[in-house]
Design a protein around this motif. Structure first.
Motif, PDB file in Angstrom:
ATOM      1  N   LYS A 728       0.823  -1.205   0.000  1.00  0.00           N
ATOM      2  CA  LYS A 728       0.000   0.000   0.000  1.00  0.00           C
ATOM      3  C   LYS A 728       0.865   1.266   0.000  1.00  0.00           C
ATOM      4  CE  LYS A 728      -3.937  -2.064  -0.020  1.00  0.00           C
ATOM      5  NZ  LYS A 728      -4.794  -1.977  -1.235  1.00  0.00           N
ATOM      6  N   LEU A 729       1.975   1.243   0.709  1.00  0.00           N
ATOM      7  CA  LEU A 729       2.865   2.405   0.712  1.00  0.00           C
ATOM      8  C   LEU A 729       3.450   2.634  -0.678  1.00  0.00           C
ATOM      9  CD1 LEU A 729       4.724   1.908   4.123  1.00  0.00           C
ATOM     10  CD2 LEU A 729       3.144   3.749   3.532  1.00  0.00           C
ATOM     11  N   GLN A 730       3.795   1.569  -1.344  1.00  0.00           N
ATOM     12  CA  GLN A 730       4.284   1.715  -2.707  1.00  0.00           C
ATOM     13  C   GLN A 730       3.219   2.334  -3.603  1.00  0.00           C
ATOM     14  OE1 GLN A 730       6.747   1.772  -4.521  1.00  0.00           O
ATOM     15  NE2 GLN A 730       6.046   1.337  -6.608  1.00  0.00           N
ATOM     16  N   GLU A 731       1.980   1.874  -3.464  1.00  0.00           N
ATOM     17  CA  GLU A 731       0.902   2.336  -4.333  1.00  0.00           C
ATOM     18  C   GLU A 731       0.502   3.771  -4.063  1.00  0.00           C
ATOM     19  OE1 GLU A 731      -3.778   1.149  -5.332  1.00  0.00           O
ATOM     20  OE2 GLU A 731      -2.538  -0.128  -4.037  1.00  0.00           O
ATOM     21  N   TYR A 732       0.452   4.159  -2.789  1.00  0.00           N
ATOM     22  CA  TYR A 732      -0.106   5.466  -2.441  1.00  0.00           C
ATOM     23  C   TYR A 732       0.941   6.523  -2.094  1.00  0.00           C
ATOM     24  CZ  TYR A 732      -4.833   3.566  -2.414  1.00  0.00           C
ATOM     25  OH  TYR A 732      -6.024   3.005  -2.784  1.00  0.00           O
ATOM     26  N   VAL A 733       2.211   6.097  -1.907  1.00  0.00           N
ATOM     27  CA  VAL A 733       3.234   7.066  -1.497  1.00  0.00           C
ATOM     28  C   VAL A 733       4.389   7.135  -2.480  1.00  0.00           C
ATOM     29  CG1 VAL A 733       4.870   7.702   0.328  1.00  0.00           C
ATOM     30  CG2 VAL A 733       2.637   6.746   0.932  1.00  0.00           C
ATOM     31  N   PHE A 734       4.927   5.990  -2.899  1.00  0.00           N
ATOM     32  CA  PHE A 734       6.167   5.981  -3.671  1.00  0.00           C
ATOM     33  C   PHE A 734       5.971   5.843  -5.179  1.00  0.00           C
ATOM     34  CE2 PHE A 734       7.753   3.862   0.419  1.00  0.00           C
ATOM     35  CZ  PHE A 734       8.113   5.080   0.980  1.00  0.00           C
ATOM     36  N   ALA A 735       4.852   5.315  -5.617  1.00  0.00           N
ATOM     37  CA  ALA A 735       4.668   5.043  -7.042  1.00  0.00           C
ATOM     38  C   ALA A 735       4.605   6.339  -7.849  1.00  0.00           C
ATOM     39  CB  ALA A 735       3.397   4.230  -7.269  1.00  0.00           C
ATOM     40  N   GLU A 736       5.028   6.236  -9.097  1.00  0.00           N
ATOM     41  CA  GLU A 736       5.001   7.405  -9.977  1.00  0.00           C
ATOM     42  C   GLU A 736       3.579   7.896 -10.190  1.00  0.00           C
ATOM     43  OE1 GLU A 736       6.760   8.803 -14.333  1.00  0.00           O
ATOM     44  OE2 GLU A 736       6.928   6.714 -13.674  1.00  0.00           O
ATOM     45  N   GLU A 737       2.600   6.979 -10.175  1.00  0.00           N
ATOM     46  CA  GLU A 737       1.205   7.351 -10.420  1.00  0.00           C
ATOM     47  C   GLU A 737       0.511   7.885  -9.171  1.00  0.00           C
ATOM     48  OE1 GLU A 737       2.485   4.313 -10.950  1.00  0.00           O
ATOM     49  OE2 GLU A 737       2.861   4.474 -13.116  1.00  0.00           O
ATOM     50  N   ALA A 738       1.200   7.916  -8.032  1.00  0.00           N
ATOM     51  CA  ALA A 738       0.544   8.317  -6.780  1.00  0.00           C
ATOM     52  C   ALA A 738       0.080   9.764  -6.804  1.00  0.00           C
ATOM     53  CB  ALA A 738       1.485   8.084  -5.600  1.00  0.00           C
ATOM     54  N   PHE A 739       0.840  10.626  -7.456  1.00  0.00           N
ATOM     55  CA  PHE A 739       0.506  12.051  -7.460  1.00  0.00           C
ATOM     56  C   PHE A 739       0.513  12.566  -8.901  1.00  0.00           C
ATOM     57  CE2 PHE A 739       2.730  11.071  -3.486  1.00  0.00           C
ATOM     58  CZ  PHE A 739       1.745  11.395  -2.564  1.00  0.00           C
ATOM     59  N   ARG A 740      -0.672  12.657  -9.462  1.00  0.00           N
ATOM     60  CA  ARG A 740      -0.805  13.196 -10.817  1.00  0.00           C
ATOM     61  C   ARG A 740      -1.847  14.299 -10.788  1.00  0.00           C
ATOM     62  NH1 ARG A 740       1.726  10.737 -14.929  1.00  0.00           N
ATOM     63  NH2 ARG A 740       2.490   8.581 -14.669  1.00  0.00           N
ATOM     64  N   PHE A 741      -1.426  15.514 -11.081  1.00  0.00           N
ATOM     65  CA  PHE A 741      -2.325  16.660 -11.105  1.00  0.00           C
ATOM     66  C   PHE A 741      -2.195  17.342 -12.455  1.00  0.00           C
ATOM     67  CE2 PHE A 741      -0.639  16.251  -6.724  1.00  0.00           C
ATOM     68  CZ  PHE A 741      -1.799  15.820  -6.103  1.00  0.00           C
ATOM     69  N   SER A 742      -3.312  17.809 -12.965  1.00  0.00           N
ATOM     70  CA  SER A 742      -3.291  18.443 -14.280  1.00  0.00           C
ATOM     71  C   SER A 742      -2.612  19.800 -14.201  1.00  0.00           C
ATOM     72  CB  SER A 742      -4.717  18.622 -14.794  1.00  0.00           C
ATOM     73  OG  SER A 742      -5.386  19.624 -14.039  1.00  0.00           O
ATOM     74  N   PRO A 743      -1.966  20.219 -15.302  1.00  0.00           N
ATOM     75  CA  PRO A 743      -1.393  21.577 -15.334  1.00  0.00           C
ATOM     76  C   PRO A 743      -2.438  22.647 -15.047  1.00  0.00           C
ATOM     77  CG  PRO A 743      -0.579  20.275 -17.166  1.00  0.00           C
ATOM     78  CD  PRO A 743      -1.652  19.459 -16.515  1.00  0.00           C
ATOM     79  N   GLN A 744      -3.666  22.426 -15.491  1.00  0.00           N
ATOM     80  CA  GLN A 744      -4.729  23.405 -15.255  1.00  0.00           C
ATOM     81  C   GLN A 744      -4.953  23.621 -13.766  1.00  0.00           C
ATOM     82  OE1 GLN A 744      -8.524  22.798 -17.289  1.00  0.00           O
ATOM     83  NE2 GLN A 744      -9.610  23.351 -15.407  1.00  0.00           N
ATOM     84  N   LEU A 745      -5.019  22.508 -13.017  1.00  0.00           N
ATOM     85  CA  LEU A 745      -5.246  22.630 -11.584  1.00  0.00           C
ATOM     86  C   LEU A 745      -4.063  23.311 -10.902  1.00  0.00           C
ATOM     87  CD1 LEU A 745      -6.852  22.020  -9.012  1.00  0.00           C
ATOM     88  CD2 LEU A 745      -5.807  19.751  -8.970  1.00  0.00           C
ATOM     89  N   LEU A 746      -2.844  22.887 -11.184  1.00  0.00           N
ATOM     90  CA  LEU A 746      -1.667  23.455 -10.530  1.00  0.00           C
ATOM     91  C   LEU A 746      -1.507  24.935 -10.842  1.00  0.00           C
ATOM     92  CD1 LEU A 746       0.902  20.551 -11.058  1.00  0.00           C
ATOM     93  CD2 LEU A 746      -0.407  21.095  -9.004  1.00  0.00           C
ATOM     94  N   ASN A 747      -1.916  25.366 -12.027  1.00  0.00           N
ATOM     95  CA  ASN A 747      -1.776  26.773 -12.409  1.00  0.00           C
ATOM     96  C   ASN A 747      -2.891  27.653 -11.867  1.00  0.00           C
ATOM     97  OD1 ASN A 747       0.679  26.871 -13.943  1.00  0.00           O
ATOM     98  ND2 ASN A 747      -0.354  25.678 -15.524  1.00  0.00           N
TER      99      ASN A 747
END
Length: 914
Positions: A728-747
């Motif tokens: 679960k730590l790999q899936e929700y903390v360390f994985a590349e897919e754990a944090f994906r936010f659109s440029p629209q949201l971040l901007n």
């Protein structure tokens, strides 16, 4: 008749010679009177004492009546005389009141609304007595830490061995010639800094403030049969002032302190009750020298109220004197019903202890002639602040017996106001001027404060006021997250019925928790684990058995997972542990008549109650039990399966990010609100993810006794559960897919640009530091997993379990390395490594290098395994660079070459050092 003429002649001669300057001895000699005979006469004895007050006080034998002439006389426990013209207040002490114990309670009645100086704070409570020494009156704090039987010879040595504390030596102003009553000026006692405000201001405000006598004065003064109530208003000044925004000019401030001096309740039928470490009560402890028992020299009484059944022959009856809580007239009308319900929730527990309607709630009238800090009243108080955000429920206790005498709960209005302001930026703007508040990574990640560097604490949960304050802020964060969930996922507006019901549930639960403290109960951080995850939103269960085992836990908002009907957000009833704890503390023992009862007589009766402690719903763990070891003794967790529950909450957070990304804001709304919402959801995600790490090297711990129906106090977490945690730590903390936010949201994550007092504009990064936020969180989790204490526990657990049933350090190291360096250690086609993954890999490399180079604590096996993992990583990097350099972007190529070079140099340095 001749006798009275003789007395008059004696007094006349004495008075004449005293007035012309002769000493008492000279006057006595002229009058040719036997000194011992005179000393038998009360008036002459006091004349002798009066003459010793000082050169200018030889007339003090009649001064008593001159002082009190024209003053307002307030009769009660002590008689007070107040001069309305001069503002002076005098205290009259009878001879029989000397050397007698009284209880002092000290409350900060008015504050400044920031920096830990808040209205309603309990400052101190202690036993004191007055002792006359020559012409002075000592104000003495009683030492209650050591005792022995009065009949024991050792009683004579205790006073010599352990000192009381003489806080002040007060000059006696006069002594009444007839009654021998002593008169002192209260300015000598209560216009001093008795509560220690000067060091408190220095610590909290980081500035030197001086008490100004000319700006200090007495406020309300009252005397009652069993207590006196006095307000002292203290003026403080500082030439430089402090960094404060709530004051018009920080060079000067005023604080009101309320003093209650009350009669100590003695011989009232109260029987101290012995404590048991399986049941969580605050305790009154002392060292007993009358018992020659080296194994346990302390006697421990629980702190509890004195409740007596009106009819002891009935299984349940009303108490002779119920516990009465008053809702202060400053509490807003819309919150009074929730507060009332939170208080009365505890009557269910008292019914099982044999008391019907043990607690009553009354409303303080608007024209009340008493103050909330009055020791005779238990109150729910309401205060306002700029930066507090907490509730607190202290009690005042007889330190000789553990009897609770007074309780006042204080609630900051921000605890409710900020919930209804769903889009507010409360969490971002409330920052301690000394830096960010430290939190234990195993409790929660550091709050996401806007545009400030993130820190993560490695220390343990604080106790006392610090933990209470932390609880308040974290509780507010949790409640605000629930309100945000209502808004984002259910489109509830701040004034909707759903939102009002939510606030009602939260405040009721908050008050129930604080009332539990005032009944004597400590925290129970095992209380949230009673139900399975799938039971949490079943109201048929939660309305009867309870949502949690104990409301004395730090409870998160219960947010249902996607696709599940929402149940209770917060408990509506107290839990089984709460009922059991109240039974232990308050159930009347049927074994012995009250008149013949002593604490030790109840031992067998109490043991029978405590024997139920192994039942899962009665699990107990308090502040000192929630260090890194027990994954179910935690704060802000829920259910018996925290892995599943936390996964549900992180999935909820991801859904909320998607909603925010799809144009959640209303037309015309500031983008700074979106930033605040994004931060709150990110913080919630981080907090739930960090709950998982306690399973690694975790062990359940119960406060069991040898006679309890179980064999082990410690039970290691199963190997399967620990492996599931790492997944679960790999899936929700360390994985590349754990944090994906659109440029629209971040901007769109713009900060607030309001610049004025109470709303500072950040002076560092204007845009959102997304890499920094994610890396700080990943770093905290990773360093927690590889902490030296955890590694030592893992190694110890291998000896506590059968072979192959423990998670070994090599498996932990290898699993983390494969999860974090997947792009290098797998045989798949090489691809560029993302910036978030590169940052994580650098941090992992830093940790291993620190172990190898001995710049951090680690067990020797840990250092050896770190060397081994570095060697494997070095080989994998070299292989990748040789085989596929043309397929890697410059970011990845530079990252891998530098990482390989650092490993080589570190390993060479280690060899050279040996």
């Amino acid at each position: 008749m001749k006798y009275w003429f003789r007395k008059l002649a004696i007094y006349t001669v004495l008075l004449y010679h005293l007035l012309i300057g002769n000493s008492y001895a000279q006057a006595n000699q002229v009058a040719n009177i036997d000194v011992q005979g005179l000393n038998a006469l009360p008036i002459v004895e006091n004349l002798a004492s009066a003459n010793n007050f000082g050169e200018n006080r030889k007339e003090d034998w009649w001064r008593f009546h001159e002082i009190v002439k024209g003053t307002e006389k307030l009769e009660g426990l002590f008689t007070l005389y107040r001069n309305e013209n001069s503002g002076q207040v005098y205290l009259e002490i009878k001879p029989e009141q000397l050397n007698k114990d009284y209880l002092a309670t000290v409350t900060l009645e008015s504050g400044i609304g920031e920096s830990n100086i808040y209205s309603g704070l309990a400052l101190d409570d202690f036993l004191f007595y007055f002792r006359r020494v020559n012409n002075n009156l000592h104000f003495v704090v009683r030492n209650v830490k050591f005792r022995t039987e009065a009949s024991e010879p050792e009683q004579r040595s205790l006073a010599r061995s352990f000192s009381d504390s003489v806080l002040y030596s007060l000059e006696i102003d006069s002594i009444d010639p007839r009654s021998k009553n002593i008169l002192i000026n209260l300015e000598d006692l209560l216009m001093q800094d008795l509560p220690g405000l000067t060091p408190l201001l220095k610590y909290s405000l980081q500035a030197d403030y001086r008490l100004e006598a000319s700006k200090s004065y007495f406020g309300d003064v009252n005397s009652f049969p069993e207590n006196i109530e006095i307000d002292s208003i203290y003026g403080f000044s500082s030439p430089e002032g402090a960094n404060l925004v709530t004051l018009p000019d920080s060079r000067a401030l005023s604080l009101k302190v309320h003093y209650s001096f009350s009669k100590l309740r003695e011989n009232n039928g109260y029987i101290p009750r012995l404590a048991d470490d399986r049941v969580g009560y605050f305790i009154t402890a002392f060292k007993d020298f009358s018992k020659n028992n080296s194994q346990e020299p302390f006697v421990r009484y629980i702190n509890r109220w004195h409740l007596e059944p009106s009819d002891p022959n009935l299984p349940i009856s009303p108490p002779k004197k119920p516990i009465v809580f008053w809702i202060e007239n400053a509490v807003p009308f819309e919150y009074r019903s929730a507060i009332r319900e939170g208080i009365l929730m505890w009557n269910k527990a008292f019914e099982k202890a044999g008391f019907q309607n043990a607690i009553e709630v009354r409303q303080m009238p608007d024209d009340a002639d008493w103050q909330p800090a009055d020791v005779r009243y238990n109150t729910i108080r309401w205060f306002n602040s700029l930066d507090a955000g907490f509730a607190r429920g202290p009690t005042r206790v007889n330190p000789l017996t553990g009897e609770i005498l007074d309780a006042d709960i204080i609630v900051d209005a921000n605890m409710v106001r900020s919930i209804q302001q769903v889009y507010g930026t409360y969490v971002e703007s409330k920052v301690n001027k000394k830096g960010l508040r430290n939190r234990n990574i195993t409790q929660a990640s550091e709050c996401i404060y806007e545009d400030l560097p993130q820190t993560v604490a490695s220390g343990k949960l604080n106790t006392g006021s610090d933990s209470e304050l932390c609880y308040g802020m974290e509780s507010l964060d949790q409640a605000s997250m629930g309100a945000l969930t209502l808004s984002v996922l259910q489109n509830a507006t701040p004034n909707s019925e759903a939102m009002q019901n939510y606030v009602h549930q939260y405040l009721r639960s908050l008050i129930a928790h604080e009332v539990g403290h005032t009944l004597g109960l400590r925290h129970n951080f095992h209380g949230s684990t009673m139900l399975a995850p799938e039971e949490l939103n079943n109201t048929e269960i939660t309305h009867t058995k309870g949502l949690v085992g104990s409301v004395m836990d730090y409870l998160p908002v219960n947010i249902a997972p996607q696709g599940v009907q929402q149940g209770d957000y917060f408990p509506q009833v107290i839990g089984p542990y709460d009922e059991w704890a109240i039974e232990y503390g308050y159930k009347r023992s049927p074994q012995v008549l009250l008149e013949a009862m002593i604490p030790e007589t109840e031992k067998s009766f109490l043991e029978q109650i405590a024997l139920a402690s192994p039942q899962p719903e009665l699990s107990y763990a308090t502040d000192e039990d929630i260090w890194d070891i027990n994954p179910l003794a935690n704060v802000w967790d829920m259910s018996s399966d925290v892995l599943l529950y936390s996964q549900w909450q992180m999935d909820n957070a991801r859904v909320m990010w998607q909603r925010l990304d799809k144009g959640y804001l209303s037309k015309g709304e500031s983008y700074s609100n979106l930033r605040a919402l994004f931060n709150r959801v990110l913080q919630y995600y981080f907090r739930n993810a960090t709950l998982l790490s306690k399973y690694i090297g975790g062990q359940s711990f119960r406060r069991l006794h040898a006679s309890d129906d179980t064999s082990w106090a410690f039970v290691p977490v199963s190997l399967a559960k620990q492996r599931q945690t790492l997944t679960k730590l790999q899936e929700y903390v360390f994985a590349e897919e754990a944090f994906r936010f659109s440029p629209q949201l971040l901007n769109q994550l713009a900060p607030s640009r309001w610049q004025h007092w109470g709303s500072p504009v950040p002076n560092n990064r204007l845009d959102y530091p997304i890499h920094e936020r994610i890396l700080n969180f990943q770093t905290a989790v990773l360093r927690s997993l590889l902490d030296s204490q955890r590694l030592n526990r893992l190694q110890d657990i291998e000896l506590k379990t059968s072979p192959g049933e423990a998670l070994s350090i090599p498996e932990l190291f290898d699993t983390l390395q494969k999860d974090i360096w997947t792009e290098i250690l797998t045989q798949s086609e090489p691809k560029p490594i993302s910036s978030i993954r590169r940052s994580l890999q650098r941090e992992h490399l830093n940790i291993l290098l620190e172990m190898v180079l001995r710049t951090t604590d680690a067990p020797e096996d840990g250092r050896t395994l770190a060397w081994y993992e570095l060697r494997q990583l070095q080989k994998a990097i070299e292989s990748r660079l040789k085989q596929f350099p043309e397929n890697l972007d410059i970011y990845t190529l530079a990252h891998l070459e530098l990482s390989g070079d650092r490993i080589t140099k570190a390993l060479n340095a280690q060899l050279l050092s040996k």
